[in-house]
Write an enzyme that holds these catalytic residues in place. Structure first.
Site, PDB file in Angstrom:
ATOM      1  N   TYR A 144      12.359  -8.249  -5.773  1.00  0.00           N
ATOM      2  CA  TYR A 144      11.403  -8.221  -4.804  1.00  0.00           C
ATOM      3  C   TYR A 144      10.160  -8.183  -5.467  1.00  0.00           C
ATOM      4  CZ  TYR A 144       8.614  -6.519  -0.630  1.00  0.00           C
ATOM      5  OH  TYR A 144       7.746  -6.673   0.431  1.00  0.00           O
ATOM      6  N   ASP A 239       6.612  -9.151 -13.378  1.00  0.00           N
ATOM      7  CA  ASP A 239       6.442  -8.154 -12.332  1.00  0.00           C
ATOM      8  C   ASP A 239       6.675  -6.747 -12.409  1.00  0.00           C
ATOM      9  OD1 ASP A 239       7.037  -8.162  -8.569  1.00  0.00           O
ATOM     10  OD2 ASP A 239       5.947  -7.069  -9.830  1.00  0.00           O
ATOM     11  N   LYS A 267       0.470  -0.121  -7.184  1.00  0.00           N
ATOM     12  CA  LYS A 267       1.116   1.381  -7.372  1.00  0.00           C
ATOM     13  C   LYS A 267       0.346   2.147  -8.133  1.00  0.00           C
ATOM     14  CE  LYS A 267       5.895  -0.682  -5.912  1.00  0.00           C
ATOM     15  NZ  LYS A 267       6.222  -0.069  -4.828  1.00  0.00           N
TER      16      LYS A 267
END
Ligand code: KE4
Length: 429
Positions: A144, A239, A267
């Site tokens: 994802y 990623d 994050k």
């Protein structure tokens, strides 16, 4: 546990916000029951609107590696706020963030701040396509990378949780340029390159997938990916929105020794405030507007409050260094081993995958090495487990296909308490 205030808030929210939540996985649809509405957090503990407390293994999905409301991080944000929340102009803090990141990460020659991981991956892909003049991209099933159209194809996380890997609204004309291969299978990458020679702009992957649950790369996989993408002139994008600064200061790029062409972060580098970043080789990044033709922009990119929270977090991680990451890894290992032992004693098929302070307990005999094996997990049993643990004050990710996270605020006593709760819950599921 009594959760009447949370239930009332959910009733108020549902007519106004899809599912009553601002991100789908928070709605608990795949595990059943209703989510507690969180009022505040401190260290490793969440407190909901009814005053119930929980030991938190979600950590806002990764950012809260130092624990909630960390005093130095809070004070940094308070100081920044005194000077104003946002200017839409360059600031000292953005320069300090760029200097800190590029001086610690050899693969990061230049960096651009954005406001989410989704923006970071979308921008990195546009850059790869613009720089190569190629349209196709390759991603792994179950990985994802946020909800950008090109990437919401056989995605992980919420998209996987809901069993709708490819979302409506993604034009077929766009999805056709997204080629999906299994993670951990070098031959699959070779084959897709052979079939699309000269037409693939980028291969984007989570070097340590957390969005189909945690799936470690097989030894040699990332090295092989690097060699193939190098040979094919394909931009390799790591990623690291989740793994960056989570499994070590240098993330998977450092741990694997594999140098991506571009990397995305999010994050942790925002310390809990909205943030994302993409960066990498200078000859690519210098093609981004305004120095180059490839456009990308953002009203709140590099926001001073997010920079203050992120810089404070990164500086503490650097100061605590290897000792902190080792302690996090040791605590996570004892949690995973403890859960696996309890499951085996009760004859429950269970596999614990963990790297650093990221972990997933798959209700599956194992081994779980890719999307196919992950999705063979017993999600109903996972739901019963997760709800049982919640009732005992242990707050786990509400999906089999997510990673759990520990923080610097977790202790050995927390792990013991978690395993005590698991012994009871495993009895009944
Ligand atoms: P955001 O747009 O949610 O900031 O980042 C997207 C993203 C990109 N890349 C990776 C590797 C990610 O893990 C994420 C977001 N992670 C999910 C948790 N699996 C966010 C939680 C949610 O969607 O609510």
């Amino acid at each position: 546990m009594k959760r009447t205030r949370s239930q009332d808030l959910l009733k108020r929210a549902i007519p106004l916000i899809p599912g009553g939540v601002n991100s789908p996985v928070r709605a608990y649809r795949s595990v059943g029951g209703d989510p507690p509405f969180i009022a505040r957090a401190e260290g490793a503990t969440l407190t909901d609107e009814d005053g119930n407390t929980y030991l938190d293994y979600v950590g806002s999905w990764g950012p809260m590696i130092l624990g909630h409301n960390q005093p130095e991080v809070r004070e940094a944000v308070e100081r920044a706020l005194k000077d104003g929340a946002s200017f839409g102009a360059p600031t000292r803090l953005e320069v300090e963030m760029a200097e800190w990141l590029t001086s610690r990460l050899p693969h990061l020659e230049m960096v651009r701040m954005v406001n989410s991981g989704t923006e970071a991956t979308m921008s990195a892909l546009r850059l790869a396509r613009g720089a190569t003049g190629r349209d196709k991209i390759v991603k792994c099933a179950g990985c994802y990378h946020g909800h950008g159209d090109s990437l919401l194809v056989e995605a992980g996380s919420g998209a996987l949780t809901f069993g709708t890997p490819s979302s409506p609204g993604v034009p077929a004309s766009l999805a056709k340029d997204t080629l999906v291969i299994p993670f951990n299978k070098v031959q699959a990458l070779e084959l897709v390159c052979e079939e699309n020679r000269g037409r693939i702009a980028a291969f984007i992957l989570e070097p340590l997938p957390g969005n189909m649950g945690v799936i470690p790369p097989r030894p040699g996989y990332l090295e092989a990916v690097r060699a193939i993408t190098e040979r094919e002139g394909i931009v390799l994008i790591f990623d690291e929105v989740m793994s960056g600064f989570r499994i070590g200061l240098g993330g998977m790029a450092e741990r694997s020794g594999v140098r991506p062409d571009l990397v995305t972060y999010g994050k942790i580098i925002g310390g809990g405030l909205p943030v994302g970043a993409y960066g990498g080789r200078r000859e690519l990044m210098s093609q981004v507007s305004p120095t180059g033709p490839i456009y990308q922009a953002g009203t709140l990119s590099g926001n001073p409050l997010a920079m203050a929270a992120g810089l404070a977090t990164l500086k503490i991680l650097e100061r605590e260094g290897e000792a902190l990451y080792l302690r996090l890894e040791q605590l996570t290992t004892s949690l995973a081993a403890g859960l696996a032992l309890i499951a085996s004693q009760r004859g429950v098929p269970f596999t614990g995958n963990h790297v650093g302070s990221m972990f997933t307990g798959f209700f599956h005999e194992g081994p779980v090495t890719d999307y196919v094996t992950a999705t063979q997990s017993d999600t109903q049993r996972f739901g019963r487990f997760m709800r049982g643990m919640l009732e005992r004050g242990i707050y786990l990710a509400p999906s089999q296909f997510e990673a759990g996270f520990l923080s610097a605020a977790h202790t050995e006593a927390d792990i013991r308490r978690t395993l005590d709760a698991a012994r009871e819950v495993f009895e009944g599921i």
